[in-house]
Design a protein around this motif. Structure first.
Motif, mmCIF file in Angstrom:
data_model
loop_
_atom_site.group_PDB
_atom_site.id
_atom_site.type_symbol
_atom_site.label_atom_id
_atom_site.label_comp_id
_atom_site.label_asym_id
_atom_site.label_seq_id
_atom_site.Cartn_x
_atom_site.Cartn_y
_atom_site.Cartn_z
ATOM 1 N N UNK B 248 0.802 -1.203 0.000
ATOM 2 C CA UNK B 248 0.000 0.000 0.000
ATOM 3 C C UNK B 248 0.852 1.278 0.000
ATOM 4 N N UNK B 249 1.810 1.324 0.904
ATOM 5 C CA UNK B 249 2.626 2.515 0.969
ATOM 6 C C UNK B 249 3.718 2.349 1.995
ATOM 7 N N UNK B 250 4.704 3.239 1.958
ATOM 8 C CA UNK B 250 5.773 3.137 2.944
ATOM 9 C C UNK B 250 6.373 4.483 3.259
ATOM 10 N N UNK B 251 7.079 4.460 4.389
ATOM 11 C CA UNK B 251 7.747 5.654 4.864
ATOM 12 C C UNK B 251 9.118 5.167 5.315
ATOM 13 N N UNK B 252 10.184 5.776 4.810
ATOM 14 C CA UNK B 252 11.534 5.372 5.207
ATOM 15 C C UNK B 252 12.289 6.620 5.598
ATOM 16 N N UNK B 253 12.981 6.601 6.734
ATOM 17 C CA UNK B 253 13.775 7.784 7.067
ATOM 18 C C UNK B 253 15.054 7.429 7.802
ATOM 19 N N UNK B 254 15.994 8.352 7.793
ATOM 20 C CA UNK B 254 17.104 8.319 8.734
ATOM 21 C C UNK B 254 17.315 9.756 9.190
ATOM 22 N N UNK B 255 18.480 10.072 9.740
ATOM 23 C CA UNK B 255 18.624 11.410 10.312
ATOM 24 C C UNK B 255 18.666 12.503 9.246
ATOM 25 N N UNK B 256 18.790 12.118 7.979
ATOM 26 C CA UNK B 256 18.955 13.123 6.937
ATOM 27 C C UNK B 256 17.794 13.280 5.961
ATOM 28 N N UNK B 257 16.871 12.337 5.958
ATOM 29 C CA UNK B 257 15.797 12.434 4.962
ATOM 30 C C UNK B 257 14.583 11.623 5.401
ATOM 31 N N UNK B 258 13.446 11.938 4.779
ATOM 32 C CA UNK B 258 12.267 11.077 4.874
ATOM 33 C C UNK B 258 11.761 10.839 3.465
ATOM 34 N N UNK B 259 11.389 9.601 3.189
ATOM 35 C CA UNK B 259 10.800 9.279 1.892
ATOM 36 C C UNK B 259 9.409 8.724 2.134
ATOM 37 N N UNK B 260 8.437 9.206 1.381
ATOM 38 C CA UNK B 260 7.076 8.693 1.471
ATOM 39 C C UNK B 260 6.713 8.133 0.110
ATOM 40 N N UNK B 261 6.341 6.870 0.077
ATOM 41 C CA UNK B 261 5.894 6.278 -1.186
ATOM 42 C C UNK B 261 4.485 5.780 -0.937
ATOM 43 N N UNK B 262 3.535 6.252 -1.742
ATOM 44 C CA UNK B 262 2.154 5.960 -1.409
ATOM 45 C C UNK B 262 1.304 5.792 -2.664
ATOM 46 N N UNK B 263 0.260 4.963 -2.559
ATOM 47 C CA UNK B 263 -0.707 4.871 -3.640
ATOM 48 C C UNK B 263 -1.265 6.275 -3.842
ATOM 49 N N UNK B 264 -1.342 6.707 -5.121
ATOM 50 C CA UNK B 264 -1.731 8.094 -5.368
ATOM 51 C C UNK B 264 -3.063 8.122 -6.094
ATOM 52 N N UNK B 265 -3.076 8.347 -7.391
ATOM 53 C CA UNK B 265 -4.353 8.277 -8.100
ATOM 54 C C UNK B 265 -4.623 6.817 -8.446
#
Ligand SMILES: Nc1nc2c(ncn2[C@@H]2O[C@H](COP(=O)(O)OP(=O)(O)OP(=O)(O)O)[C@@H](O)[C@H]2O)c(=O)[nH]1
Ligand SMILES: Nc1nc2c(ncn2[C@@H]2O[C@H](COP(=O)(O)OP(=O)(O)O)[C@@H](O)[C@H]2O)c(=O)[nH]1
Ligand SMILES: [Mg+2]
Ligand SMILES: [Mg+2]
Lengths: 346, 302
Positions: B248-265
């Motif tokens: 469905x979706x994910x969120x990945x981060x460390x001290x320098x970034x956050x990435x959000x990957x998600x179902x969109x349209x």
């Protein structure tokens, strides 16, 4: 160098996949590359695996059909060895008498030695069904038992069998079990994980070594292969994505100048650990990830200690109380940290 | 909207493998079990909802070429939108490959002069990493020399790494009609949400269809990152498939970034990269939600 690291030896016939297993697990070689990148191993190859502080060992990859074990000093102080055989290379009788010979020699030195037999290459046309794999294991187990009866005093030897392939998770899961036997504080870690799972109503929790994707421990709920595989794949995702967007050299160009002074270690071994650290610089104390699945399960990963990750499977409802989940993971993290400090410097 | 895509090249060069990985959820290692394609296999694959690619996977044995060039010439080469021609880098008879190639270009020129042409120099994993650039340049030069003055674009590819996604993303985005408008909206979204980068992926294939960045130069990111992400997420989606659970979706981060990957349209996924620690996760999630509604409205049935 206070106490020497425990050793894991890889034995087996030629081309059974010993070096492939070592390379795939610990040097990030992709399985298909083993097809053309590996030569026959001429002499024993040593590798220190010490990426995290809970499970450290020395892996020794022996040449195929290695027979200089006769005067067996290598078995001294040894708690286990792994025997790799090629499931696609029938008949097995010669290979298995080599195995029983090794067992007999090893038990003379250490009667309580653990023997792990990897029935490797259970992939491809011959092993499309699970049934084919189980049949193969059954045949091998009974052949080994028959063979062992011809020796004296091998009745109580601990032999465990695993069906493995470098092309899937089986080799990771199997090697995890080998390594777990070497972790001194395994029971304590397991009870900490049990507490964590119970407090948060989680389905399952694993403590992983991030570099090798081997799991060091898990709670005492049964391991379901599919869940384990997802957790393991999640580590790849987290490392790969962090490698792209969270690399230290990317955002801070001053750092690169600092790093420019790393002329200290021209020596082979030190060089290796420097690059290792650089490579893994993007897995840090704030590393964290959540993956949501359509069946209401969330995979949640959090850094625990350098190169260790807690990965849990939890329901969306329980994950909703994220503050509580994070708090309890914090407690778990502290406990692990203490354990490592008590064990002393590496 | 139907688009005819021809997939040609010598037998065993990897055409069916690539098609199966991109459009039919094969893993790279599953392709070892593919058997040779006989004649032409037709496949309709849906992309971004209502774009239908009519893929003609043409078996590459010499005997088939005879009929492609003679008896079936018009049937095959008429109304082609895209030609994808595949060369095997380890071919044992490059001369012959180029004979076929020239023949195909001639037939295309005659029957579909407006077709866009892509050439894939494939199985590059078999070449040592240090030599890949040089060998690819060299091959590209020879290909250009045989191009009969037609304009074409070359890619180095392998099913074992992200280069596959790079090539197919570029090829397929050529068929998306309102791509420029899409990009403009993505630019706006990136700016409004203070993201470093926003990437849009097609839902089924996870091919990149558009991306936009702010201050990318300052970050010095890996030039191959988009296709790498395609590859990473697609692999994970396939693992999820094995457990009967969808990704469905994910969120990945460390001290320098956050990435959000998600179902969109309905037909896309989105990735948003944020490195400014001042920006709260909740704010980014709300921005994604708002953008979703906006994009659904503007690009629903285009
Ligand atoms: N299908 C399949 N092939 C494998 C597997 N593991 C290894 N191989 C292949 O087996 C061949 C031999 O592998 P090696 O790792 O060199 O074997 P080895 O046991 O180290 O051989 P020696 O060093 O000569 O003793 C390689 O071509 C590998 O690709 C497996 O799980 N499945
Ligand atoms: N090493 C390598 N092998 C590949 C690659 N792509 C395909 N192959 C292999 O090439 C063989 C032939 O592929 P196939 O798709 O049937 O070729 P086609 O005849 O062009 O359709 C299969 O065994 C594939 O696994 C690649 O990028 N690298
Ligand atoms: Mg070897
Ligand atoms: Mg084919």
């Amino acid at each position: 160098m206070s106490s020497p690291l425990p050793k894991v030896l890889l034995f087996g016939p030629r081309r059974s996949g010993k070096s492939s297993i070592k390379q795939v697990l610990f040097s990030k070689m992709s399985p298909h590359e083993t097809l053309f990148r590996l030569e026959s191993t001429p002499t024993p190859q040593h590798l220190i695996v010490d990426t995290n502080r809970l499970s450290q060992f020395e892996l020794i990859d022996f040449p195929g059909d290695w027979d200089e074990a006769s005067n067996n000093p290598i078995f001294l102080g040894l708690s286990c060895f792994v025997f790799v055989l090629d499931a696609q290379d029938e008949p097995y009788d010669l290979v298995l008498s080599y195995l029983t010979n090794l067992i007999s020699k090893a038990t003379k030195v250490n009667p309580r030695i653990h023997v792990h037999v990897f029935i490797n290459k259970v992939d491809g046309e011959l092993f499309l069904s699970e049934e084919a794999k189980y049949d193969c294991r059954r045949d091998i187990v009974s052949l080994v038992q028959e063979e062992m009866e011809t020796f004296q005093g091998l009745d109580n030897v601990n032999v465990e069998y695993y069906l493995t392939s470098i092309y899937d998770h089986s080799v990771y899961e199997s090697f995890s079990k080998v390594v777990q036997k070497l972790v001194p504080a395994l029971n304590t870690i397991e009870s900490l994980l049990n507490v964590l799972v119970e407090r948060n109503g989680m389905e399952k929790a694993f403590l992983f070594d991030v570099a090798s994707k081997l799991y060091i421990s898990t709670d005492s709920n049964p391991v379901d292969a599919a869940g384990y595989e997802l957790c393991s794949d999640m580590i790849d995702v987290v490392l790969d994505v962090s490698g792209i967007y969270g690399g230290r050299h990317n955002s801070d160009s001053n750092r690169e100048i600092d790093d420019g002074s790393k002329g200290e270690g021209e020596g082979g071994e030190q060089d290796k650990s420097v690059t290792e650290e650089e490579k893994n610089g993007y897995y840090d104390s704030e590393s964290c990830a959540a993956i949501h699945l359509s069946n209401g399960i969330v995979l949640y990963l959090k850094e625990v200690e350098s190169m260790l990750a807690l990965v849990c499977l939890t329901r969306e409802e329980s994950f909703g109380r994220r503050g509580l989940v994070d708090y309890n993971i914090g407690v778990f993290k502290e406990a692990i940290k203490k354990m490592i400090e008590v064990a002393g410097p590496k | 909207m139907k688009k005819k895509v021809l997939l040609m090249g010598k037998a065993h060069s990897g055409k069916t493998s690539m098609r199966s990985i991109i459009f039919a959820n094969y893993l790279a290692r599953d392709t070892m079990r593919l058997s040779p394609t006989l004649d032409v296999e037709h496949h309709h694959v849906r992309f971004l909802g209502n774009l239908v690619l009519n893929l003609w996977d043409c078996g590459g044995q010499d005997a088939f070429y005879e009929s492609y060039f003679e008896r079936d010439r018009e049937t095959i080469f008429r109304s082609v939108e895209l030609l994808i021609y595949v060369f095997d880098i380890e071919s044992d008879n490059p001369e012959k490959d180029f004979d076929h190639f020239s023949g195909v270009l001639e037939a295309i020129e005659e029957n579909s002069p407006d077709a866009r042409i892509f050439v894939l120099v494939h199985k590059m994993d078999l070449v040592h990493e240090d030599e890949r650039d040089v060998i690819f340049e060299d091959r590209q030069r020879i290909i250009q020399a045989h191009s009969r003055g037609l304009s074409l674009q070359c890619f180095a590819t392998s099913i074992w790494d992200e280069t596959l996604y790079k090539a197919w993303s570029e090829i397929v985005t050529n068929l998306i009609p309102n791509i420029q408008l899409l990009k403009t909206h993505l630019d706006d979204f990136c700016r409004i949400s203070d993201a470093d980068e926003v990437v849009l992926f097609e839902r089924a294939t996870f091919l990149v269809i558009a991306h936009t960045s702010q201050n990318a130069a300052q970050h010095n990111f890996d030039a191959h990152r988009f296709e790498k992400i395609s590859n990473i997420v697609k692999q994970f989606k396939l693992s999820c498939g094995k457990t009967q659970a969808g990704f469905q979706g994910m969120e990945v981060k460390n001290s320098l970034f956050s990435a959000f990957i998600d179902a969109f349209t309905e037909n896309t996924y989105i990735m948003v990269i944020v490195s400014d620690p001042q920006i709260e996760t909740a704010a980014t999630l709300i921005n994604i939600k708002n953008a979703r509604e906006h994009f659904e409205k503007n690009f629903a049935r285009s």
